[in-house]
Design a protein around this motif. Structure first.
Motif, PDB file in Angstrom:
ATOM      1  N   THR A 536       3.172  36.105  58.849  1.00 25.62           N
ATOM      2  CA  THR A 536       2.419  36.026  59.120  1.00 25.62           C
ATOM      3  C   THR A 536       1.906  35.298  59.563  1.00 25.62           C
ATOM      4  O   THR A 536       0.557  34.872  58.129  1.00 25.62           O
ATOM      5  CB  THR A 536       2.444  37.538  59.705  1.00 25.62           C
ATOM      6  OG1 THR A 536       2.126  38.512  59.685  1.00 25.62           O
ATOM      7  CG2 THR A 536       0.588  37.700  60.703  1.00 25.62           C
ATOM      8  N   SER A 540      -5.507  32.532  64.400  1.00 23.82           N
ATOM      9  CA  SER A 540      -5.142  33.033  66.023  1.00 23.82           C
ATOM     10  C   SER A 540      -3.924  31.218  65.931  1.00 23.82           C
ATOM     11  O   SER A 540      -4.550  30.345  65.698  1.00 23.82           O
ATOM     12  CB  SER A 540      -5.872  32.704  66.537  1.00 23.82           C
ATOM     13  OG  SER A 540      -6.421  34.172  66.768  1.00 23.82           O
ATOM     14  N   ASN A 592      -0.109  34.501  68.797  1.00 23.30           N
ATOM     15  CA  ASN A 592      -0.596  35.631  67.894  1.00 23.30           C
ATOM     16  C   ASN A 592      -2.390  35.682  67.715  1.00 23.30           C
ATOM     17  O   ASN A 592      -2.625  34.008  67.687  1.00 23.30           O
ATOM     18  CB  ASN A 592      -0.026  34.566  67.081  1.00 23.30           C
ATOM     19  CG  ASN A 592      -0.650  36.044  65.108  1.00 23.30           C
ATOM     20  OD1 ASN A 592      -0.698  37.064  65.335  1.00 23.30           O
ATOM     21  ND2 ASN A 592      -1.053  35.180  64.547  1.00 23.30           N
ATOM     22  N   SER A 600      -3.502  42.198  64.302  1.00 23.69           N
ATOM     23  CA  SER A 600      -3.334  41.055  65.100  1.00 23.69           C
ATOM     24  C   SER A 600      -2.576  41.193  66.051  1.00 23.69           C
ATOM     25  O   SER A 600      -1.525  42.258  66.164  1.00 23.69           O
ATOM     26  CB  SER A 600      -2.197  39.626  64.404  1.00 23.69           C
ATOM     27  OG  SER A 600      -1.481  40.109  63.779  1.00 23.69           O
ATOM     28  N   VAL A 602      -0.298  40.179  69.749  1.00 23.22           N
ATOM     29  CA  VAL A 602       0.874  39.073  69.057  1.00 23.22           C
ATOM     30  C   VAL A 602       1.779  39.566  70.756  1.00 23.22           C
ATOM     31  O   VAL A 602       2.483  40.868  71.255  1.00 23.22           O
ATOM     32  CB  VAL A 602       2.504  38.806  68.246  1.00 23.22           C
ATOM     33  CG1 VAL A 602       3.304  37.825  68.612  1.00 23.22           C
ATOM     34  CG2 VAL A 602       1.675  38.925  67.064  1.00 23.22           C
TER      35      VAL A 602
END
Length: 769
Positions: A536, A540, A592, A600, A602
């Motif tokens: 991940t 962003s 993301n 987060s 997505v």
């Protein structure tokens, strides 16, 4: 399954109740639990989300940004920390964050400094503490005031060589009058100038030589800015000395030799000169001199350039035969001239490896196992060519088949590839090959599938290139990809099934005939974070993937040139075998959004369209789109959704009918860190596939603009991910919400969910998008 879900909900509720009742026992008397932290600004240009990154003490994390379950799990433990159950709760939980006033004041000062660095020198930050029982909320209120503007820029550069270089380079490119004073912009300018000079021979120059002096004009919001570039302390001892520009005097490659640059090389080693570089090796040279030269960017007689050093590192990392590389320089001063001797140490990796792999398979609910053995040679022709050969066998127990004596599925395959660490193509200049950093690959593959219904052989050969542009974009060009599909056996029962399906889906038979596929394709991938792993992203980011391919056009044109019409009146053939002709394009976009360091959001949308034409009535089965599964609409099992409103027919091979020429996938996934190496996800998926041509008698499944949006399936669910750093194991459970293949009340199972009917479980490796 319903009982299992109730059990999970019960455990969570009990943990919340127990934890909520026991949090207070972990809060010392006279202190407070840090419940929330808020940052508020009076200026839209100063974003609260950016300022939140300067908070030194943050409250306990929340699952899905809703509930502090890790804290409650921790607080459910007893005071006796020696008991195993208490140790477990404390290990997987999160200790209550006790408010620290000193960290709060440090946060206030850091936020103030960050705002002032943006040019608001008169800004202020107030800290307000709101207490309710034993909890405390911290509020940081930012008052920005007026921004300061640069009214004049002057330069004080003592080195006349550097001054001339920078003035010719338009030094004012990063700074200009009437711009807002911003310390971050000044720091970027320092880095830019440093990089510029280091690429023009100034080996010892660093950004500490560059300083700025900002003088405010009394009574105004204006600043007079002066840039200073000083001489080094060592050079100041000689008033006539300037910053030295270094020239590369020699380039030396040490091939798996332990040697300290500057010392005399042992007489036991051999040295050869090739294309301006010295290659020093012991016994045998494990890389061809031409390969070393093609990956070298350091040029004898050229001024030192930091970009050349980084490019050399980057190019050498593509050589799989190398364990690591290291570049060092030795300085030599002669009168007013300065030289560098470059020493590049290359450490050899293992040439050959042999690996075994055992895996479990799950194809539409049928379980099986597979095993493979792979042999790898990383330096086949002493050019770091990577040669692989893999032999694989698989077995699967096929269920739900009627009318067959044998219900076993076996598969045997062998595949081999040879990868070159450069652009292997005639007539290309060496400078071009160095600039693209490409990899070339040729591969062959043979696969033999033995099913109760049929036997199928797939043979393929491919020639492709891969290269990167900048640091975030990658390209793949499939110059030639030949696939041959051969059906040596079809059972009588299967032939009867195809004859029956001719009335329902006349194109189904086309998927089980001998076929040639000769394709050309191109894939472009861009990731704004510059990452290529399954991890991940920590910030962003977004990614775009575009693919386009075509098949059969050249062969069709050649056949058309020789024969005006095909011999059978339907399609041209190559070696008495039909060949596919189609064009296919896909586009994927994923965004993301990092909410904080643990959560987060997505978004993903993927779409594609494939058009068969001329020599083909339908796409080859391998090129058809399907929906459902771990990377699509997770409320359906793989290859069980669509096309359109098609609800399926009886028979084990109905998955062939759940295919289409157009696909649409839309996904929203909220990801959160739970504890240890466990991450959780909540998701909503939507999508389907459609056909371009009328496949069924009632046109069900065919794409139409006036109704396709009514045929989009919707599902929701939860997932668990095991992040093992090198591997991510994913378990997702999806529930149907809107089922376009059903009618009446069954069309909206979200209203009346039924686990036995609407639930699908998925296991996969890596994130879905």
């Amino acid at each position: 399954m319903m009982n299992l879900l109730r059990t999970y909900i019960y455990i969570i509720v009990v943990s919340l109740l127990l934890g909520g009742c026991s949090v207070s026992k972990f809060i010392p008397e006279g202190q407070f639990l840090l419940d929330e932290v808020h940052v508020k600004t009076d200026n839209s240009e100063i974003k609260s989300s950016e300022m939140y990154s300067y908070v030194r003490q943050k409250p306990n994390s929340k699952w899905f940004s809703l509930v502090k379950l890790p804290m409650y799990i921790y607080c459910a433990s007893g005071k006796d920390s020696t008991k195993w159950i208490n140790k477990l709760f404390r290990k997987i939980g999160d200790a209550p964050k006790i408010y620290d006033s000193s960290l709060a004041e440090e946060t206030r000062l850091q936020i103030l400094n960050a705002v002032q660095n943006k040019g608001y020198l008169g800004a202020s930050v107030q800290l307000e503490e709101k207490v309710k029982k034993n909890k405390l909320d911290a509020y940081y209120k930012v008052s920005s005031g007026e921004p300061y503007i640069i009214s004049n820029i002057s330069y004080n550069i003592e080195d006349y060589v550097i001054r001339e270089l920078l003035m010719n380079d338009s030094i004012k490119g990063g700074l200009h009058k009437n711009m807002r004073f911003n310390v971050n912009v000044l720091e970027e300018e320092r880095n830019r100038i440093t990089q510029y000079l280091q690429n023009r021979g100034f080996y010892r120059f660093n950004k500490d030589y560059i300083t700025f002096q900002a003088d405010t004009v009394n009574g105004t919001y204006k600043i007079d800015l002066t840039m200073n570039i000083a001489l080094s302390n060592q050079e100041r001892r000689n008033s006539n000395s300037l910053h030295r520009q270094y020239e590369i005097r020699s380039v030396n490659y040490l091939m798996d030799i332990d040697n300290v640059p500057g010392m005399q090389v042992s007489a036991d080693v051999d040295t050869m000169e090739y294309n301006g570089i010295n290659i020093i090796y012991d016994d045998k040279l494990f890389l061809r001199p031409g390969v070393i030269s093609s990956h070298n960017r350091l040029v004898k007689g050229k001024l030192y350039s930091n970009t050349d050093v980084m490019s050399t590192y980057s190019s050498l990392t593509r050589l799989g035969i190398l364990k690591y590389s290291n570049i060092r320089f030795i300085e030599h001063l002669e009168n007013d001239s300065a030289y560098l001797d470059a020493y590049v140490s290359l450490s050899k990796n293992k040439n050959k490896t042999l690996s075994f792999q055992i895996e479990g398979t799950n194809s539409a609910g049928d379980l099986g196992a597979a095993a493979s053995v792979t042999y790898t040679h990383r330096n086949l022709f002493k050019g770091s060519e990577n040669f692989n050969i893999k032999v694989r066998g698989a077995y699967e127990a096929v269920t739900g088949l009627e009318g067959y004596a044998n219900n076993n599925y076996t598969e045997y395959g062998v595949e081999s590839s040879l990868e070159f660490p450069e652009f292997m193509f005639p007539f290309l200049k060496s400078d071009f090959k160095k600039s693209v950093n490409a990899k070339s690959q040729v591969s062959v593959k043979y696969n033999w599938q033995i099913r109760p219904e049929f036997e199928r052989t797939l043979a393929s050969a491919a020639w492709s290139y891969r290269w990167n542009s900048r640091k975030r974009a990658s390209h793949r060009l499939d110059v030639l990809d030949i696939n041959y599909i051969y059906m040596p056996y079809r059972s009588n029962t299967f032939i009867e099934y195809l004859n029956y399906m001719d009335e329902v889906n006349p194109l189904l038979r086309y998927s089980y005939e001998d076929l040639f596929i000769v394709r050309l394709g191109y894939t472009y991938t861009y990731n704004s974070a510059g990452v290529t792993t399954q991890q991940t992203a920590k910030k962003s980011s977004y990614s775009i993937r575009f693919n386009i391919e075509e098949s059969g056009n050249l062969i069709y044109a050649f056949s058309k040139l020789i024969h005006r019409k095909p011999s059978d009146g339907e399609s041209y053939k190559m070696g008495n075998i039909s060949f596919a002709q189609y064009v296919k394009a896909d586009l994927d976009f994923a965004k993301n959004i990092m909410i904080d360091d643990r959560n987060s959001l997505v978004f993903h949308i993927g779409t594609g369209v494939a058009v068969p034409y001329a020599n083909s009535k339908s796409l080859p089965f391998e090129k058809l789109y399907f929906s459902g599964g771990a990377n699509s609409v997770r409320g359906w099992s793989v290859r069980s959704l669509g096309p359109g409103r098609y609800h399926g027919a009886s028979g084990s091979l109905d998955y062939v009918n759940h295919t289409g020429d157009i696909k649409l996938d839309m996904n929203i996934e909220y990801r959160t860190h739970l504890f240890w190496k466990l991450n959780g996800a909540a998701f909503i998926d939507a999508g389907n596939v459609w056909t371009l041509k009328k496949r069924y008698s009632d046109s069900v499944g065919q794409f139409a603009f006036n109704r396709f949006f009514k045929e989009i399936a919707l599902s929701y669910g939860l997932g668990i991910r095991f992040d093992l750093d090198f591997l991510i194991l994913r378990f997702d459970g999806g529930m149907k919400a809107i089922n376009p293949m059903a009618n009446g009340i069954y069309r909206f199972p979200i209203i009346r969910p039924d686990f036995s009917r609407d639930f699908a479980f998925h296991f996969a490796v890596g994130y879905p998008f």
